[in-house]
Design an enzyme around this catalytic site. Structure first.
Site, PDB file in Angstrom:
ATOM      1  N   HIS A 148       0.792  -1.238   0.000  1.00 36.07           N
ATOM      2  CA  HIS A 148       0.000   0.000   0.000  1.00 36.07           C
ATOM      3  C   HIS A 148       0.824   1.287   0.000  1.00 36.07           C
ATOM      4  O   HIS A 148       0.275   2.382   0.049  1.00 36.07           O
ATOM      5  CB  HIS A 148      -0.978   0.004   1.174  1.00 36.07           C
ATOM      6  CG  HIS A 148      -0.307   0.058   2.523  1.00 36.07           C
ATOM      7  ND1 HIS A 148       0.088   1.233   3.109  1.00 36.07           N
ATOM      8  CD2 HIS A 148       0.038  -0.911   3.390  1.00 36.07           C
ATOM      9  CE1 HIS A 148       0.638   0.968   4.279  1.00 36.07           C
ATOM     10  NE2 HIS A 148       0.620  -0.324   4.478  1.00 36.07           N
TER      11      HIS A 148
HETATM   12  N1  UDP Z   1      -3.329  -5.639   9.047  1.00 38.80           N
HETATM   13  C1  UDP Z   1      -4.620  -6.096   9.227  1.00 38.80           C
HETATM   14  N2  UDP Z   1      -5.364  -6.413   8.148  1.00 38.80           N
HETATM   15  C2  UDP Z   1      -4.896  -6.317   6.875  1.00 38.80           C
HETATM   16  C3  UDP Z   1      -3.551  -5.844   6.701  1.00 38.80           C
HETATM   17  C4  UDP Z   1      -2.812  -5.511   7.810  1.00 38.80           C
HETATM   18  O1  UDP Z   1      -5.083  -6.223  10.360  1.00 38.80           O
HETATM   19  O2  UDP Z   1      -5.633  -6.620   5.926  1.00 38.80           O
HETATM   20  C5  UDP Z   1      -2.557  -5.254  10.244  1.00 38.80           C
HETATM   21  C6  UDP Z   1      -1.174  -5.838  10.342  1.00 38.80           C
HETATM   22  O3  UDP Z   1      -1.206  -7.111  10.947  1.00 38.80           O
HETATM   23  C7  UDP Z   1      -0.490  -4.800  11.227  1.00 38.80           C
HETATM   24  C8  UDP Z   1      -1.108  -3.510  10.761  1.00 38.80           C
HETATM   25  O4  UDP Z   1      -2.345  -3.863  10.173  1.00 38.80           O
HETATM   26  O5  UDP Z   1      -0.821  -5.008  12.581  1.00 38.80           O
HETATM   27  C9  UDP Z   1      -0.200  -2.832   9.759  1.00 38.80           C
HETATM   28  O6  UDP Z   1      -0.880  -1.784   9.186  1.00 38.80           O
HETATM   29  P1  UDP Z   1      -0.489  -1.155   7.772  1.00 38.80           P
HETATM   30  O7  UDP Z   1       0.237  -2.139   6.962  1.00 38.80           O
HETATM   31  O8  UDP Z   1      -1.760  -0.565   7.224  1.00 38.80           O
HETATM   32  O9  UDP Z   1       0.419   0.083   8.184  1.00 38.80           O
HETATM   33  P2  UDP Z   1       1.992   0.263   8.332  1.00 38.80           P
HETATM   34  O10 UDP Z   1       2.448  -0.689   9.383  1.00 38.80           O
HETATM   35  O11 UDP Z   1       2.597   0.027   6.992  1.00 38.80           O
HETATM   36  O12 UDP Z   1       2.157   1.678   8.766  1.00 38.80           O
END
Ligand code: UDP
Length: 365
Positions: free
Chosen positions: A205
């Site tokens: 994403h």
């Molecule tokens: N996650 C979730 N469902 C999904 C994809 C990710 O619950 O379909 C969780 C993942 O396990 C982690 C968090 O969302 O705990 C990560 O969020 P994201 O990837 O949106 O943000 P980033 O960490 O890249 O800032």
């Protein structure tokens, strides 16, 4: 002690849940959750409150979708009203999203003590909005809580007072530890096609990968190559879904690929746990796969979470192309075991350490 805990986007909900519960262990500490509304639909927000068992936000700022600048301005003026009403002892921000920086700025303007959880992470890529949010939030925080040694070094190199830096571990792993006992049963089996299968789990994403047609076509090329051999589960973030649709790309037509909408936290943990390899550009997923011991391939030029590479199961793949991903999967799977460890202090008790330190700072400033 009144504490305002800020959350705006999906990864924030996973991080504030253990903090909220840790604050509640002290009868004289009163945490209130402020949700800015950056992510507000059920699959990106509500389901996390339900599964992580935290109450509905005490304040919902309901900001509209828009550019980071517009959202920052809206969050700041709405959050200023909350701070005026509550006059908290601490504002606690987590992570690196627009809400993190916007609320940090308000706390700094209003001279409310500010704590940043997950401080000091640096990708050294200033084209990432998250990198600017991290640097600026750290610069104005009073207490900085780091997940790994590299983050502490980054903060020291930016001349942050060492007394304000605390290496405490990872609150995202606190949430994971809580669910670890039963994620085994809960998810992958729900999708009959993948139950029991050996699949690759993909989630992407970051704007650098999914905002331009070229990036999305690269992803399509990768899915075509990997899908010829592997079963693939691609959990699509709303941003990726929106952009793919705008460029007329339909990944579900690619052989071997199952597309799923954003998953609840518990379901996603289950999908990770059963995956052969996870391919991602998410920050949190790099950390969770390290904890779970699942090989992870990160399709980015840099990571702000180097411990996941040096100590954990993460393989950083800059300038990605499908062949390199294929080769890395082969390499990873040819090993009998990943020589990986769980980073120090990623033990499920980080939120308690943070709350203890904040309490102490309040009692003995
Ligand atoms: N996650 C979730 N469902 C999904 C994809 C990710 O619950 O379909 C969780 C993942 O396990 C982690 C968090 O969302 O705990 C990560 O969020 P994201 O990837 O949106 O943000 P980033 O960490 O890249 O800032």
């Amino acid at each position: 002690m009144k504490i305002l805990l800020i959350a705006g986007a999906r990864p924030n909900f996973v991080k504030i849940a253990p903090l909220y519960k840790a604050f509640l262990q002290y009868p004289d500490m009163h945490p209130r959750i402020v949700h800015t509304g950056q992510h507000s639909d059920y699959q990106m927000s509500g389901i996390f409150f339900r599964q992580l068992d935290i109450p509905q936000p005490h304040y919902f700022l309901g900001i509209a979708q828009g550019s980071p600048t517009m959202q920052t301005a809206e969050i700041m003026s709405a959050f200023e009203r909350v701070v005026n009403a509550e006059m908290p002892d601490w504002v606690v921000v987590v992570g690196d999203v627009t809400s993190t920086l916007a609320c940090a700025l308000v706390a700094a303007h209003m001279r409310i003590p500010l704590a940043h959880v997950e401080a000091g992470l640096r990708s050294r890529d200033r084209t990432m909005p998250e990198e600017m949010n991290r640097i600026l939030t750290d610069a104005i925080s009073d207490q900085l809580f780091a997940t790994e040694e590299a983050a502490v070094r980054n903060l020291l190199a930016e001349n942050i007072d060492p007394h304000r830096i605390h290496l405490v571990g990872n609150v995202m792993i606190d949430s994971l530890v809580r669910f670890c006992g039963w994620i085994g049963d809960c998810s992958a089996g729900k999708h009959s096609r993948i139950s029991g299968g050996r699949y690759l789990l993909i989630t992407m994403h970051r704007p650098a990968n999914v905002d331009q047609e070229e990036g999305l076509r690269k992803i399509a090329g990768m899915l075509e190559m990997l899908g010829s051999h592997w079963e693939i589960v691609f959990v699509m973030h709303p941003r990726t879904m929106r952009n793919a649709a705008a460029f007329g790309l339909d990944f579900s037509q690619i052989a071997g690929v199952t597309i799923l909408p954003p998953q609840g936290y518990v379901e996603f943990l289950g999908l990770m746990q059963h995956a052969v390899v996870v391919i991602t550009d998410s920050g949190g997923v790099q950390e969770e796969t390290t904890f779970l011991g699942i090989p992870c391939i990160t399709l980015r030029n840099s990571t702000e979470r180097p411990v996941t590479v040096t100590c954990g199961t993460n393989h950083l793949l800059p300038d990605f192309d499908a062949q390199k991903v294929w080769d890395t999967i082969e390499k990873v799977l040819s090993r009998t075991s990943e020589d990986a460890k769980i980073p120090p202090l990623w033990d499920g008790n980080t939120a308690q350490r943070i709350v203890r330190i904040l309490r102490e700072k309040c009692i003995n400033p």
